[in-house]
Design an enzyme around this catalytic site. Sequence first.
Site, PDB file in Angstrom:
ATOM      1  CB  CYS A 113      -3.565   3.998   9.841  1.00  0.00           C
ATOM      2  SG  CYS A 113      -2.114   4.936   9.405  1.00  0.00           S
ATOM      3  CG  HIS A 148      -6.378   7.084   7.430  1.00  0.00           C
ATOM      4  ND1 HIS A 148      -6.846   7.371   8.689  1.00  0.00           N
ATOM      5  CD2 HIS A 148      -5.045   7.080   7.521  1.00  0.00           C
ATOM      6  CE1 HIS A 148      -5.835   7.539   9.516  1.00  0.00           C
ATOM      7  NE2 HIS A 148      -4.724   7.375   8.832  1.00  0.00           N
ATOM      8  CD  GLU A 160     -10.361   6.708   8.602  1.00  0.00           C
ATOM      9  OE1 GLU A 160     -10.104   5.714   7.889  1.00  0.00           O
ATOM     10  OE2 GLU A 160      -9.491   7.306   9.257  1.00  0.00           O
TER      11      GLU A 160
HETATM   12  N1  GLN Z   1       2.257   7.072  12.335  1.00  0.00           N
HETATM   13  C1  GLN Z   1       1.180   6.746  13.204  1.00  0.00           C
HETATM   14  C2  GLN Z   1       1.629   5.752  14.279  1.00  0.00           C
HETATM   15  O1  GLN Z   1       2.714   5.298  14.254  1.00  0.00           O
HETATM   16  C3  GLN Z   1       0.006   6.166  12.458  1.00  0.00           C
HETATM   17  C4  GLN Z   1      -0.572   7.216  11.541  1.00  0.00           C
HETATM   18  C5  GLN Z   1      -2.015   7.046  11.251  1.00  0.00           C
HETATM   19  O2  GLN Z   1      -2.742   6.327  11.929  1.00  0.00           O
HETATM   20  N2  GLN Z   1      -2.452   7.763  10.249  1.00  0.00           N
HETATM   21  O3  GLN Z   1       0.877   5.439  15.142  1.00  0.00           O
END
Ligand code: GLN
Length: 194
Positions: A82, A175, A177
């Site tokens: 992410c 995610h 985790e």
């Molecule tokens: N939207 C976040 C970003 O741009 C990432 C979101 C996340 O890690 N769940 O960093």
Amino acid sequence: MKSPPTAGVLALQGSFAEHIAILEELGYPARPIRLPEQLDDIDALIIPGGESTTIGKLAVRYGLIEPIRRHAAAGLPIWGTCAGLIFLARDLGNSEQPRLDLMDITAARNAFGSQIQSFEADLDIPVLGDPPFHGVFIRAPIISATGDGVEILARLASGGVVAARQGSLLATAFHPELTGDSRLHDHFMARMKR
Ligand code: GLN
């Protein structure tokens, strides 16, 4: 018996504690990483989800960007989830936010817009086999373009790329985790270690 590889989890911001818990459950020693010298004693590095602009700014302040690049060049496997995917990416469109600039992917931040900032989807990930992997997407990015050396590992039903690998670099938009499914952690530690 050979001891299992040790994981480092970048612990500047975001869900690093959850990654450490899963790794320890799997039997891999796992350490939070905040300082450059802590990179010397690990066999693989995970960059967690969170807020990529914050992770980037803190990584600059802690002097971590160049040391992580050096270790990556020497073969340290790195997995970004992410915000971690965003931090690994070479191209973020017109954003200049600090990042590692390591993986030949274009990442589009918050690609799913405000109406569905979070959603879940079952993903077919051939390197993991059956059953599908339950992906939790939270204000997730998408991989909107991939370079030649990048292997696509998973797509949404819409075709959007949400997991990819380039050599010793792994990126997932969701995610892993947060779901209790440790197969990706095991894949990364067992199959991608240096
Ligand atoms: N939207 C976040 C970003 O741009 C990432 C979101 C996340 O890690 N769940 O960093």
